[in-house]
Design an enzyme around this catalytic site. Structure first.
Site, PDB file in Angstrom:
ATOM      1  N   LYS A 210       0.856  -1.181   0.000  1.00  0.00           N
ATOM      2  CA  LYS A 210       0.000   0.000   0.000  1.00  0.00           C
ATOM      3  C   LYS A 210       0.889   1.226   0.000  1.00  0.00           C
ATOM      4  O   LYS A 210       2.023   1.184   0.454  1.00  0.00           O
ATOM      5  CB  LYS A 210      -0.867   0.042   1.252  1.00  0.00           C
ATOM      6  CG  LYS A 210      -2.039  -0.881   1.220  1.00  0.00           C
ATOM      7  CD  LYS A 210      -2.934  -0.616   2.413  1.00  0.00           C
ATOM      8  CE  LYS A 210      -4.201  -1.395   2.281  1.00  0.00           C
ATOM      9  NZ  LYS A 210      -5.124  -1.141   3.362  1.00  0.00           N
TER      10      LYS A 210
ATOM     11  N   HIS B  50      -1.694  -5.171   3.262  1.00  0.00           N
ATOM     12  CA  HIS B  50      -2.600  -5.838   4.192  1.00  0.00           C
ATOM     13  C   HIS B  50      -3.728  -4.879   4.536  1.00  0.00           C
ATOM     14  O   HIS B  50      -3.694  -3.721   4.140  1.00  0.00           O
ATOM     15  CB  HIS B  50      -1.874  -6.357   5.437  1.00  0.00           C
ATOM     16  CG  HIS B  50      -1.128  -5.315   6.194  1.00  0.00           C
ATOM     17  ND1 HIS B  50       0.123  -4.896   5.830  1.00  0.00           N
ATOM     18  CD2 HIS B  50      -1.445  -4.603   7.280  1.00  0.00           C
ATOM     19  CE1 HIS B  50       0.542  -3.970   6.678  1.00  0.00           C
ATOM     20  NE2 HIS B  50      -0.399  -3.768   7.545  1.00  0.00           N
TER      21      HIS B  50
END
EC number: 3.9.1.3
Length: 65
Positions: free
Chosen positions: A22, A54
């Site tokens: 991310k 995640h």
């Protein structure tokens, strides 16, 4: 003016060249003397392989001087 110079020292984008992760958009604020209006700010983007993808990721705010 010093606040703008301090903010200019922080790279706008720092993302690893490979990996699945991310990225985060962060608003960085210059420190203002107490009792004065909020200082200047800018958005920066960070994404690192060590912070693999995640569902939830957060990190404490860092103080830069």
């Amino acid at each position: 003016m010093a606040a703008a110079a301090d903010l200019a020292q922080i790279p706008d984008v720092d993302i690893d060249s490979d990996g699945v992760f991310k990225y985060v958009l962060i608003r960085v604020h210059a420190v203002s003397p107490p009792g004065t209006p909020a200082g200047e700010s800018k958005e920066i983007v960070r994404g690192y392989k060590w912070a693999e993808y995640h569902g939830l990721w957060s990190r404490p705010a860092l103080h830069l001087h």
